[in-house]
Design an enzyme around this catalytic site. Structure first.
Site, PDB file in Angstrom:
ATOM      1  N   ARG A 277       0.868  -1.185   0.000  1.00  0.00           N
ATOM      2  CA  ARG A 277       0.000   0.000   0.000  1.00  0.00           C
ATOM      3  C   ARG A 277       0.894   1.221   0.000  1.00  0.00           C
ATOM      4  NH1 ARG A 277      -3.883   3.281  -1.233  1.00  0.00           N
ATOM      5  NH2 ARG A 277      -5.510   3.730   0.315  1.00  0.00           N
ATOM      6  N   GLY A 278       0.879   1.961  -1.117  1.00  0.00           N
ATOM      7  CA  GLY A 278       1.845   3.027  -1.322  1.00  0.00           C
ATOM      8  C   GLY A 278       1.855   4.083  -0.241  1.00  0.00           C
TER       9      GLY A 278
ATOM     10  N   ASP B 194       1.385   3.888   2.822  1.00  0.00           N
ATOM     11  CA  ASP B 194       1.969   3.445   4.097  1.00  0.00           C
ATOM     12  C   ASP B 194       3.489   3.275   4.043  1.00  0.00           C
ATOM     13  OD1 ASP B 194      -0.540   3.377   5.205  1.00  0.00           O
ATOM     14  OD2 ASP B 194      -0.770   1.197   5.045  1.00  0.00           O
ATOM     15  N   THR B 195       4.012   2.687   2.949  1.00  0.00           N
ATOM     16  CA  THR B 195       5.406   2.207   3.007  1.00  0.00           C
ATOM     17  C   THR B 195       6.257   2.540   1.803  1.00  0.00           C
ATOM     18  OG1 THR B 195       4.848   0.067   2.008  1.00  0.00           O
ATOM     19  CG2 THR B 195       4.654   0.231   4.416  1.00  0.00           C
ATOM     20  N   ARG B 196       5.690   3.229   0.777  1.00  0.00           N
ATOM     21  CA  ARG B 196       6.465   3.412  -0.445  1.00  0.00           C
ATOM     22  C   ARG B 196       7.800   4.100  -0.210  1.00  0.00           C
ATOM     23  NH1 ARG B 196       3.215   6.115  -3.202  1.00  0.00           N
ATOM     24  NH2 ARG B 196       2.366   4.436  -4.482  1.00  0.00           N
TER      25      ARG B 196
ATOM     26  N   GLY C 186      -8.530   2.153 -13.319  1.00  0.00           N
ATOM     27  CA  GLY C 186      -9.467   1.171 -13.824  1.00  0.00           C
ATOM     28  C   GLY C 186      -9.793   0.119 -12.794  1.00  0.00           C
TER      29      GLY C 186
ATOM     30  N   GLU D  99      -5.437  -7.343  -6.407  1.00  0.00           N
ATOM     31  CA  GLU D  99      -4.089  -7.839  -6.699  1.00  0.00           C
ATOM     32  C   GLU D  99      -3.795  -9.096  -5.879  1.00  0.00           C
ATOM     33  OE1 GLU D  99      -0.746  -4.830  -7.510  1.00  0.00           O
ATOM     34  OE2 GLU D  99      -0.423  -5.513  -5.452  1.00  0.00           O
TER      35      GLU D  99
END
Length: 724
Positions: free
Chosen positions: A31-32, A34-36, A64, A98
């Site tokens: 999840r970007g 939070d941790t990217r 999309g 995903e």
């Protein structure tokens, strides 16, 4: 069993292989928000720096409702899925879609791995056992419906049950290092390349599991031993691939036996340190320096070390000398052809540094069972699990000839795949590569040990070990020590009936060594083929080189004369089938220790037949009687220790043993007309073993088929056996 593609990962570490054009090896899901820019960024660059091709899903860039295009291809073709569960992971329907797709691919393909990471959450949160993820899923259900969300829930719960990393109260740097190491292991970037056809490996892996005791905190040394070519290294590689990810460091050092010199051992020490520490250590000045570095650096590490093909105690002591060199849970696996260097000498360690034999867990490699051997042979000879119908009989015959030696089956199978005309030749003797491997074991033996090995290969296989030992002792050999060496090197085995056993492959190898002694049979040390042996005797071409001679099958009507044996000065083993000795044998058979005579005639026509050093006399299927002329000549001057009389149908009374005070073993079997034991047996003070069976007319015979006796017991029960 052979490695096959199925729904579960192969325990031996099989590789499905990469599809052409695959770009990524690892799919990194997170999840970007939070941790990217923190943990995931560090993990991504650590994997890339280790040479791993990573797809990092920039999920907020994707638009999309459906997953497709490059993202779909990355998921489908990646081998490892690294999923970072963070606090807001479940709030992203994109992350959940995903994850659903990842789990579907994991379920439907072998060799894929999911590695979950719990970042500021726990596995119980991901399993929906708390409100953190459960509330997010309820919101998704309100917007998308239960049918859409249900597979997301199932995927979360399934992945949360897998082994992973919980970062709570742990330094991120150390965890990232462990994750990268695990990814490298799963991708087999640090694993061993295994043969294409691992037939029967699963059974051996199960046996090894019981010795490894995964999870046990003790430090264990496991020894895999067996003859050359039996598959020790392959098993060690399979175990290494299967369990190496459980250790903080692991190293596989191949063919250690070639590194007996200090300089080469230093190289192994340096490689061992490099593998475990994952960086190049300082220079090693001498082997003691290397030992100190290993002890200092590994003492608190849980390590897996494989030392392949060790043959010297010094090699072990310089690389993995003691248990306290390694951290709890460490495993050191050693493969060797000979476990003698681990043994205690006369019940005491050779010196204070020697690891006690009892501290090793030993796994003895066995020959492949026939069905596995046939499968392995077929894989290499026919490129299929079973031989074609037209070749089934010849394949079965070849496999039985080769025995359960994997290397022989592979090499010979491969050669037959391209050279059909080599069939008959390959069935007679080992293939060249197999011969070379066996020769390495043979050359490790001392001269006397080689002599005993060749005796067994040519003549003694199937004989009672005690009988053979008595013969070798009379030759001033040290057979007990040699037998231990040969057993430890897996060159022979002692069967349940105390009989010497040798694998057919080794028997043929030993006989090939003898054949190479000379192109003339009469100049070879041992003759076991009755036809060629008789040819040598009839043509008087024997020489002093001959120490053992077998004349079975072609000697039934032949009268052996003194001149035929006049040049065989050092003959110590003689086996006959029929025939007779005719003439004056004065001065001959001086070195003869073993005489085995089948179908011995009732009339003994020799004179001065005095083998004064004879130790073993075995007569079977014969017509001789208790007054046979041969008794006095053979036993009168000999130091006989073994007398075996089997199926002597005309023997009514046992021969007089009063002239033979050295007897230790007496066997009388299936002498149907025997009714009396000669009283002289009660004076045999050296008698240790007595076996009387199948003599139905013998009065008052004990029901016991065989009896072990000591000298002090003999006089007490023999009167009953003699009917007194």
């Amino acid at each position: 069993m052979k490695r096959k593609r199925n729904s579960s990962p192969d325990p031996a570490g099989g590789d499905d292989g990469e599809l052409p054009g695959v770009k990524f090896e690892v799919f990194l899901s997170f999840r970007g928000w939070d941790t990217r820019l923190s943990f995931t960024d560090c993990l991504y660059h650590a994997m890339v720096g280790a040479g791993v091709r990573v797809f990092r899903d920039e999920e907020e860039i994707c638009k999309g409702e459906e997953i497709g295009g490059e993202l779909l291809r990355a998921i489908d073709n990646s081998k490892v899925y690294v999923i970072v569960f963070s606090r807001d992971y479940a709030s992203s329907d994109w992350c959940l879609r995903e994850l659903e797709h990842i789990v579907k691919r994991y379920r439907g393909s072998s060799g894929k791995v999911i590695l979950p990471i719990f970042y500021n959450v726990g596995a119980h949160d991901v399993k929906l056992q708390t409100g953190l993820y459960d509330e997010a899923l309820k919101k998704h259900e309100g917007r998308r419906g239960c049918d859409v969300v249900r597979p997301w829930k199932e995927a979360l719960i399934e992945v949360a049950r897998m082994d992973g990393w919980d970062l709570k109260d742990k330094g991120e740097g150390a965890v990232i290092k462990h994750i990268v190491d695990e990814v490298l292991t799963r991708l087999k970037k640090r694993q061993r390349n295994l043969p294409d056809h691992l037939v029967g490996i699963h059974d051996q892996l199960e046996d090894m599991k019981s010795l490894l005791q995964e999870g046990s905190p003790d430090v264990r040394f496991i020894v895999i031993h067996g003859m050359g070519g039996i598959g020790k290294t392959t098993l060690a590689e399979a175990v290494f691939n299967q369990i190496s990810h459980q250790f903080s460091g692991h190293s596989f050092l191949p063919n250690v036996r070639e590194s007996s010199q200090d300089d080469k051992i230093k190289e192994l020490q340096w490689r061992l340190l490099s593998d475990i520490l994952k960086f190049q250590p300082a220079r090693i000045y001498d082997t003691n320096d290397g030992v100190n570095m290993i002890k200092e650096r590994f003492r608190h590490k849980k390590v897996l070390i494989v030392l392949d093909n060790v043959d010297d105690r010094n090699q072990l002591m310089k690389l993995a000398g003691k248990h306290n060199w390694f951290g709890p849970g460490s495993r050191i696996i050693i493969t060797t052809r000979d476990i003698q260097f681990l043994s205690i000498n006369n019940g005491r360690p050779r010196d204070s540094d020697c690891i006690q034999h009892e501290e090793f867990y030993i796994y003895k490699m066995k020959e492949m069972p026939f069905h596995h051997a046939l499968e392995l042979f077929s894989e290499h000879a026919f490129r299929r699990d079973t031989p074609p119908t037209d070749y089934a009989n010849i394949a079965t015959k070849i496999v039985k000839t080769m025995g359960g030696l994997p290397l022989a089956l592979k090499v010979i199978g491969s050669s037959l795949c391209y050279k059909n005309e080599a069939v008959s030749e390959d069935m007679k003797m080992p293939h060249r590569e197999v011969h070379d491997i066996l020769m390495m074991s043979y050359e490790m033996l001392e001269d006397e040990q080689k002599q005993i090995f060749l005796d067994i290969a040519c003549h003694m296989a199937g004989e009672k070990i005690e009988d053979a030992v008595l013969m070798w002792k009379s030759c001033e050999f040290f057979p007990n020590l040699t037998i231990d060496v040969l057993i430890n090197m897996s060159l022979i085995r002692v069967e349940c009936h105390e009989e010497l056993w040798m694998h057919d492959q080794l028997r043929d190898f030993g006989r090939e060594i003898v054949c190479r002694e000379s192109q003339f049979p009469g100049e070879c040390s041992r003759l076991w083929c009755p036809k060629s042996a008789m040819e040598v005797i009839r043509r008087k071409r024997g020489t002093e080189a001959i120490v053992a001679l077998k004349l079975d099958g072609h000697s039934k009507s032949h009268n052996f004369t003194p001149v035929e044996f006049s040049k065989l000065e050092y003959l110590r083993f003689l086996e006959l089938d029929g025939g007779n000795f005719v003439g004056d044998f004065l001065g001959l058979f001086y070195e003869l220790r073993w005489l085995s005579w089948h179908h011995c005639p009732s009339e003994f026509r020799a004179t001065n037949f005095c083998p004064s050093k004879l130790v073993v006399l075995k007569i079977s299927k014969s017509d001789l009687t208790n007054d046979w002329d041969g008794w006095s000549q053979i036993m009168g001057t000999s130091k006989l220790k073994v007398l075996s009389l089997v199926s002597c149908k005309s023997l009514i009374k046992m021969p007089d043993l009063s002239m033979c005070s050295t007897l230790e073993r007496l066997v009388i079997k299936d002498c149907k007309r025997l009714v009396e034991i000669d009283p002289s047996i009660s004076n045999q003070e050296q008698l240790k073993y007595l076996e009387i069976s199948g003599c139905n007319r013998l009065e008052n015979l004990s029901k016991e088929a065989s009896t072990d006796v000591s000298p002090c017991v003999v006089p007490q029960f023999l009167p009953d056996l003699m009917g007194r």
